[in-house]
Design a protein around this motif. Sequence first.
Motif, PDB file in Angstrom:
ATOM      1  N   UNK A 119      26.450  22.138  76.572  1.00  0.00           N
ATOM      2  CA  UNK A 119      26.730  20.773  76.121  1.00  0.00           C
ATOM      3  C   UNK A 119      26.271  20.487  74.703  1.00  0.00           C
ATOM      4  N   UNK A 120      26.751  21.295  73.760  1.00  0.00           N
ATOM      5  CA  UNK A 120      26.486  21.027  72.349  1.00  0.00           C
ATOM      6  C   UNK A 120      25.277  21.716  71.772  1.00  0.00           C
ATOM      7  N   UNK A 121      24.494  22.408  72.610  1.00  0.00           N
ATOM      8  CA  UNK A 121      23.360  23.151  72.065  1.00  0.00           C
ATOM      9  C   UNK A 121      23.855  24.340  71.247  1.00  0.00           C
ATOM     10  N   UNK A 122      23.003  24.817  70.346  1.00  0.00           N
ATOM     11  CA  UNK A 122      23.379  25.915  69.451  1.00  0.00           C
ATOM     12  C   UNK A 122      23.171  27.247  70.148  1.00  0.00           C
ATOM     13  N   UNK A 123      24.189  28.108  70.096  1.00  0.00           N
ATOM     14  CA  UNK A 123      24.085  29.493  70.532  1.00  0.00           C
ATOM     15  C   UNK A 123      24.349  30.387  69.336  1.00  0.00           C
ATOM     16  N   UNK A 124      23.644  31.508  69.262  1.00  0.00           N
ATOM     17  CA  UNK A 124      23.719  32.356  68.092  1.00  0.00           C
ATOM     18  C   UNK A 124      22.520  32.123  67.198  1.00  0.00           C
ATOM     19  N   UNK A 125      22.687  32.308  65.909  1.00  0.00           N
ATOM     20  CA  UNK A 125      21.596  32.094  64.959  1.00  0.00           C
ATOM     21  C   UNK A 125      22.190  31.738  63.609  1.00  0.00           C
ATOM     22  N   UNK A 126      21.393  31.106  62.771  1.00  0.00           N
ATOM     23  CA  UNK A 126      21.808  30.941  61.385  1.00  0.00           C
ATOM     24  C   UNK A 126      20.585  31.075  60.496  1.00  0.00           C
ATOM     25  N   UNK A 127      20.814  31.576  59.291  1.00  0.00           N
ATOM     26  CA  UNK A 127      19.714  31.907  58.402  1.00  0.00           C
ATOM     27  C   UNK A 127      19.190  33.309  58.623  1.00  0.00           C
ATOM     28  N   UNK A 128      19.814  34.079  59.531  1.00  0.00           N
ATOM     29  CA  UNK A 128      19.365  35.439  59.821  1.00  0.00           C
ATOM     30  C   UNK A 128      20.424  36.494  59.477  1.00  0.00           C
ATOM     31  N   UNK A 129      21.603  36.063  59.053  1.00  0.00           N
ATOM     32  CA  UNK A 129      22.706  36.968  58.705  1.00  0.00           C
ATOM     33  C   UNK A 129      23.075  37.880  59.867  1.00  0.00           C
ATOM     34  N   UNK A 130      23.099  37.318  61.082  1.00  0.00           N
ATOM     35  CA  UNK A 130      23.420  38.095  62.274  1.00  0.00           C
ATOM     36  C   UNK A 130      24.759  37.640  62.845  1.00  0.00           C
ATOM     37  N   UNK A 131      25.599  38.597  63.164  1.00  0.00           N
ATOM     38  CA  UNK A 131      26.930  38.285  63.676  1.00  0.00           C
ATOM     39  C   UNK A 131      26.900  38.020  65.182  1.00  0.00           C
ATOM     40  N   UNK A 132      27.765  37.124  65.632  1.00  0.00           N
ATOM     41  CA  UNK A 132      28.096  37.038  67.050  1.00  0.00           C
ATOM     42  C   UNK A 132      29.126  38.119  67.351  1.00  0.00           C
ATOM     43  N   UNK A 133      28.888  38.866  68.428  1.00  0.00           N
ATOM     44  CA  UNK A 133      29.770  39.977  68.793  1.00  0.00           C
ATOM     45  C   UNK A 133      30.584  39.683  70.054  1.00  0.00           C
ATOM     46  N   UNK A 134      30.108  38.778  70.885  1.00  0.00           N
ATOM     47  CA  UNK A 134      30.828  38.444  72.114  1.00  0.00           C
ATOM     48  C   UNK A 134      30.373  37.073  72.596  1.00  0.00           C
TER      49      UNK A 134
END
Length: 304
Positions: free
Chosen positions: A141-156
């Motif tokens: 419900x709108x929470x953040x998944x993944x990361x930012x500021x770490x230069x990491x890709x989402x793969x799936x």
Amino acid sequence: MTATTVDGAKTASSKVTVANPVNEVNGLPSVAYQGHVQNIGWQDYVRDGALSGTEGRSLRVEGFKIKLENAPAGLKIKYKTHVQNIGWQDWVYDGAMAGTQGRSLRVEALQIALEGTDADKYSVVYQAHVENEGWQNWVQDGQVSGSFGKSQRIEALRIKIVEKSSVSPSVLYQGHVQNIGWQDYVKNGDLSGTQGKSLRIEGFKIKLENAPAGLRVKYKAHVQNIGWQDWVYDGALAGTQGKSLRVEALQIALEGADADKYTIKYQAHVQNVGWQNWVQDGQITGTFGKSQRIEALRIIITKK
């Protein structure tokens, strides 16, 4: 599907599309989603918790589209991405593209939410497989998944729609232990720390999973030579790291939306004492003034 006669002389084939294989049975809206993946392009739509993207191939998701099926009229799904070199994009709706195509930019984080008719009856829950991390915890419900500021890709990515009444918050926690360092997160009453090894817990982190938006966990530690520290929230460090100081006591509580609907319970395994009784909702576990270390911890969250 292909049917063959018993003698093998004749065959007949037919293409069959199975719509909403999971949620159709449950009478829930289904969520369909597809990813645009490095070196692959747009994959086929998958549904209701199936994997979109790749796992173990180090390929970035560059964009995705999400839509609802068998949803009440007026119920919409919206989503937004944090993209390499761009940052957060605007919300898009119902099958529009989030991310980019043809620019070789990775999606680093995302948010997904429901809006409109009956949005209060359902939750959209989702988890991302992130470079160097693997599968993160489910959020909703709108929470953040993944990361930012770490230069990491989402793969799936996996996405599901569930009834709000069926979503129960979980509590995750990890301890920083003498001679060991940070242990992995455990959840819902599992043991964090050690038992029978006489090792002190020096710090800990606590966070919620599948919690109502706005519900937070706060906690504070009583530390050797320091005393009571200030409250910290949602995965921040309580205690110390690299100072060889024992945690002697702690308090844990819930705050914010629906905090009155849940109880957080916890117990500590204490030097020379063993497992203390369960306490809850801001009460003190452990000791202070006795120079006794906390060696292990269990935490659960329940409905009141």
